[in-house]
Design a protein around this motif. Structure first.
Motif, PDB file in Angstrom:
ATOM      1  N   ILE A   1       2.732  -1.857  19.791  1.00 37.39           N
ATOM      2  CA  ILE A   1       1.363  -1.973  20.443  1.00 37.39           C
ATOM      3  C   ILE A   1       0.094  -2.165  19.710  1.00 37.39           C
ATOM      4  O   ILE A   1      -0.584  -3.156  19.916  1.00 37.39           O
ATOM      5  N   SER A   2      -0.052  -1.872  18.337  1.00 36.00           N
ATOM      6  CA  SER A   2      -1.341  -2.079  17.515  1.00 36.00           C
ATOM      7  C   SER A   2      -0.998  -3.300  17.000  1.00 36.00           C
ATOM      8  O   SER A   2      -1.758  -4.001  16.857  1.00 36.00           O
ATOM      9  N   THR A   3       0.188  -3.841  16.729  1.00 38.54           N
ATOM     10  CA  THR A   3       0.350  -5.063  16.350  1.00 38.54           C
ATOM     11  C   THR A   3       0.073  -6.139  17.297  1.00 38.54           C
ATOM     12  O   THR A   3      -0.826  -7.303  17.119  1.00 38.54           O
ATOM     13  N   ALA A   4       0.265  -5.866  18.396  1.00 43.91           N
ATOM     14  CA  ALA A   4       0.069  -6.880  19.696  1.00 43.91           C
ATOM     15  C   ALA A   4      -1.288  -6.860  20.035  1.00 43.91           C
ATOM     16  O   ALA A   4      -1.982  -7.766  20.313  1.00 43.91           O
ATOM     17  N   ALA A   5      -2.063  -5.510  19.660  1.00 42.10           N
ATOM     18  CA  ALA A   5      -3.463  -5.491  20.032  1.00 42.10           C
ATOM     19  C   ALA A   5      -4.466  -6.379  18.959  1.00 42.10           C
ATOM     20  O   ALA A   5      -5.372  -6.449  19.063  1.00 42.10           O
ATOM     21  N   GLY A   6      -3.712  -6.723  17.848  1.00 41.52           N
ATOM     22  CA  GLY A   6      -4.139  -7.529  16.891  1.00 41.52           C
ATOM     23  C   GLY A   6      -4.860  -6.734  15.512  1.00 41.52           C
ATOM     24  O   GLY A   6      -5.533  -7.504  14.645  1.00 41.52           O
ATOM     25  N   MET A   7      -3.965  -5.772  15.060  1.00 42.82           N
ATOM     26  CA  MET A   7      -4.281  -5.332  13.939  1.00 42.82           C
ATOM     27  C   MET A   7      -3.519  -6.026  13.008  1.00 42.82           C
ATOM     28  O   MET A   7      -2.608  -6.325  13.088  1.00 42.82           O
ATOM     29  N   THR A   8      -4.321  -6.177  11.814  1.00 39.10           N
ATOM     30  CA  THR A   8      -3.598  -6.976  10.623  1.00 39.10           C
ATOM     31  C   THR A   8      -3.032  -5.893   9.730  1.00 39.10           C
ATOM     32  O   THR A   8      -3.248  -4.819   9.833  1.00 39.10           O
ATOM     33  N   HIS A   9      -1.969  -6.509   8.899  1.00 36.40           N
ATOM     34  CA  HIS A   9      -1.495  -5.919   7.917  1.00 36.40           C
ATOM     35  C   HIS A   9      -2.153  -5.120   7.116  1.00 36.40           C
ATOM     36  O   HIS A   9      -1.907  -3.778   6.575  1.00 36.40           O
ATOM     37  N   ALA A  10      -3.333  -5.461   6.362  1.00 38.48           N
ATOM     38  CA  ALA A  10      -4.271  -4.729   5.739  1.00 38.48           C
ATOM     39  C   ALA A  10      -4.616  -3.466   6.144  1.00 38.48           C
ATOM     40  O   ALA A  10      -4.961  -2.678   5.742  1.00 38.48           O
ATOM     41  N   GLU A  11      -4.869  -3.375   7.558  1.00 33.58           N
ATOM     42  CA  GLU A  11      -5.419  -2.299   8.314  1.00 33.58           C
ATOM     43  C   GLU A  11      -4.530  -1.136   8.472  1.00 33.58           C
ATOM     44  O   GLU A  11      -4.856   0.041   8.633  1.00 33.58           O
ATOM     45  N   TYR A  12      -3.272  -1.329   8.143  1.00 37.07           N
ATOM     46  CA  TYR A  12      -2.006  -0.210   8.289  1.00 37.07           C
ATOM     47  C   TYR A  12      -2.123   0.526   6.980  1.00 37.07           C
ATOM     48  O   TYR A  12      -1.573   1.390   7.190  1.00 37.07           O
ATOM     49  N   ALA A  13      -2.816   0.023   5.925  1.00 39.81           N
ATOM     50  CA  ALA A  13      -2.961   1.099   4.803  1.00 39.81           C
ATOM     51  C   ALA A  13      -3.686   1.977   4.781  1.00 39.81           C
ATOM     52  O   ALA A  13      -3.931   2.780   3.690  1.00 39.81           O
ATOM     53  N   HIS A  14      -4.678   2.100   5.809  1.00 37.01           N
ATOM     54  CA  HIS A  14      -5.702   3.173   5.629  1.00 37.01           C
ATOM     55  C   HIS A  14      -5.557   4.206   6.902  1.00 37.01           C
ATOM     56  O   HIS A  14      -5.039   3.925   7.928  1.00 37.01           O
ATOM     57  N   GLY A  15      -6.220   5.239   6.586  1.00 41.88           N
ATOM     58  CA  GLY A  15      -5.813   6.379   7.635  1.00 41.88           C
ATOM     59  C   GLY A  15      -4.552   6.902   7.936  1.00 41.88           C
ATOM     60  O   GLY A  15      -3.898   7.134   6.890  1.00 41.88           O
ATOM     61  N   ILE A  16      -4.341   7.093   9.299  1.00 44.61           N
ATOM     62  CA  ILE A  16      -2.910   7.829   9.540  1.00 44.61           C
ATOM     63  C   ILE A  16      -1.947   6.891   9.685  1.00 44.61           C
ATOM     64  O   ILE A  16      -0.743   7.190   9.903  1.00 44.61           O
ATOM     65  N   TRP A  17      -2.134   5.460   9.718  1.00 40.22           N
ATOM     66  CA  TRP A  17      -0.901   4.481   9.821  1.00 40.22           C
ATOM     67  C   TRP A  17      -0.001   4.708   8.866  1.00 40.22           C
ATOM     68  O   TRP A  17       1.253   4.231   9.262  1.00 40.22           O
ATOM     69  N   PRO A  18      -0.160   4.951   7.537  1.00 38.85           N
ATOM     70  CA  PRO A  18       0.913   5.087   6.796  1.00 38.85           C
ATOM     71  C   PRO A  18       1.923   6.063   7.299  1.00 38.85           C
ATOM     72  O   PRO A  18       3.101   5.699   6.880  1.00 38.85           O
ATOM     73  N   THR A  19       1.462   7.087   7.445  1.00 37.80           N
ATOM     74  CA  THR A  19       2.245   8.151   8.178  1.00 37.80           C
ATOM     75  C   THR A  19       2.794   7.809   9.437  1.00 37.80           C
ATOM     76  O   THR A  19       4.008   8.254   9.643  1.00 37.80           O
TER      77      THR A  19
END
Length: 89
Positions: free
Chosen positions: A38-56
């Protein structure tokens, strides 16, 4: 037919714990997988997944689904062994 015959051994506490653990881990993994989709479909980029809770969130499906599968296999093996012992006696 889910009635217990006298030959069926009772369900042990460890069996219930393994079943609920496998179900919970698998459900959490699927929820995290859909959150990534869902977050990918909403427009999150690959770089935004490196921060916060997304790696978990990204790591939970990678490790959770194999662990849930192993728990289910353990539960099946324990059940077959228990029924085999009950059938012999």
């Amino acid at each position: 037919m889910s009635t217990n015959s006298p030959a069926d051994p009772p369900v042990r506490r460890i069996d219930r714990i393994l079943a609920f653990m496998a179900l919970g881990i698998a459900l959490l993994s699927v929820i995290c997988f859909f959150a990534i989709m869902i977050s990918t479909a909403a427009g999150m980029t690959h770089a935004e997944y490196a921060h916060g809770i997304w790696p978990t969130i990204a790591a939970v499906p990678m490790f959770g689904l194999p662990v849930a599968f192993a728990l289910i296999l353990t539960l099946l093996i324990m059940s077959f062994v228990r029924r085999g012992k009950a059938g012999r006696s």
